[in-house]
Scaffold this motif. Structure first.
Motif, PDB file in Angstrom:
ATOM      1  N   GLU A 167       0.831  -1.218   0.000  1.00  0.00           N
ATOM      2  CA  GLU A 167       0.000   0.000   0.000  1.00  0.00           C
ATOM      3  C   GLU A 167       0.858   1.258   0.000  1.00  0.00           C
ATOM      4  OE1 GLU A 167      -2.825  -0.283   3.203  1.00  0.00           O
ATOM      5  OE2 GLU A 167      -3.995  -1.822   2.160  1.00  0.00           O
ATOM      6  N   CYS A 190       3.909   1.561  -1.244  1.00  0.00           N
ATOM      7  CA  CYS A 190       4.504   1.683  -2.582  1.00  0.00           C
ATOM      8  C   CYS A 190       3.482   2.194  -3.589  1.00  0.00           C
ATOM      9  CB  CYS A 190       5.083   0.339  -3.028  1.00  0.00           C
ATOM     10  SG  CYS A 190       6.565  -0.163  -2.124  1.00  0.00           S
ATOM     11  N   GLN A 191       2.248   1.724  -3.486  1.00  0.00           N
ATOM     12  CA  GLN A 191       1.185   2.210  -4.377  1.00  0.00           C
ATOM     13  C   GLN A 191       0.932   3.706  -4.143  1.00  0.00           C
ATOM     14  OE1 GLN A 191      -2.013  -0.479  -3.388  1.00  0.00           O
ATOM     15  NE2 GLN A 191      -1.328  -2.030  -4.848  1.00  0.00           N
ATOM     16  N   TRP A 192       0.919   4.110  -2.888  1.00  0.00           N
ATOM     17  CA  TRP A 192       0.702   5.527  -2.568  1.00  0.00           C
ATOM     18  C   TRP A 192       1.815   6.394  -3.138  1.00  0.00           C
ATOM     19  CZ3 TRP A 192       3.524   8.980   0.477  1.00  0.00           C
ATOM     20  CH2 TRP A 192       2.893  10.208   0.699  1.00  0.00           C
ATOM     21  N   LYS A 246       3.652   5.783  -5.696  1.00  0.00           N
ATOM     22  CA  LYS A 246       3.462   5.845  -7.152  1.00  0.00           C
ATOM     23  C   LYS A 246       2.336   6.807  -7.518  1.00  0.00           C
ATOM     24  CE  LYS A 246       2.960   2.910 -11.185  1.00  0.00           C
ATOM     25  NZ  LYS A 246       2.829   1.542 -11.680  1.00  0.00           N
ATOM     26  N   GLN A 247       1.255   6.803  -6.736  1.00  0.00           N
ATOM     27  CA  GLN A 247       0.117   7.682  -7.009  1.00  0.00           C
ATOM     28  C   GLN A 247       0.459   9.159  -6.830  1.00  0.00           C
ATOM     29  OE1 GLN A 247      -2.983   6.292  -4.444  1.00  0.00           O
ATOM     30  NE2 GLN A 247      -3.489   4.540  -5.744  1.00  0.00           N
ATOM     31  N   ASN A 284       6.857  -6.301  -2.476  1.00  0.00           N
ATOM     32  CA  ASN A 284       6.394  -5.511  -3.613  1.00  0.00           C
ATOM     33  C   ASN A 284       7.204  -5.791  -4.879  1.00  0.00           C
ATOM     34  OD1 ASN A 284       4.469  -3.354  -4.377  1.00  0.00           O
ATOM     35  ND2 ASN A 284       6.335  -2.204  -4.850  1.00  0.00           N
TER      36      ASN A 284
END
Length: 109
Positions: A9, A11-13, A15-16, A44
């Motif tokens: 989560e 890492c996704q944040w 990237k976002q 990840n």
């Protein structure tokens, strides 16, 4: 929260947020980045920071011509943050990140 879920989560944040080359600020980088990188690669399979890391204490030593002892997190807190801003320092990850982020911003002045 499970570390695998948390790191994915995070890492996704990152990237976002949309920064091409995010930079990780650590106090100290040898400790914090080692753990971050291990978990990022393990859960990840990639690290959004890659090797874009700044050690906050080393940065302070160079910018302000101070010794390693003077650049300790405790001394930097005293120099750049109010007592209220460092109140209740409990080594909670989110609290540490916010306080250390504020410290790094203050060092930019």
């Amino acid at each position: 929260i499970d570390p695998g879920i948390a790191i994915v989560e995070a890492c996704q944040w990152i990237k976002q947020v949309g920064i091409d080359r995010p930079i990780q600020i650590c106090f100290p980088s040898a400790f914090d980045n080692t753990y971050w990188r291990y978990y990022a690669m393990h859960y990840n399979e990639t690290d959004p920071f890659m090797f874009n890391v700044i050690d906050g204490s080393s940065y302070a030593m160079g910018k302000f011509s101070i010794t390693r002892r003077e650049a300790s997190l405790r001394n930097l807190y005293k120099r750049f943050l109010t007592e209220e801003e460092t109140k209740g320092h409990t080594h909670d990850a989110l609290s540490d990140a916010r306080t250390q982020g504020l410290l790094f911003l203050r060092m930019q002045r």
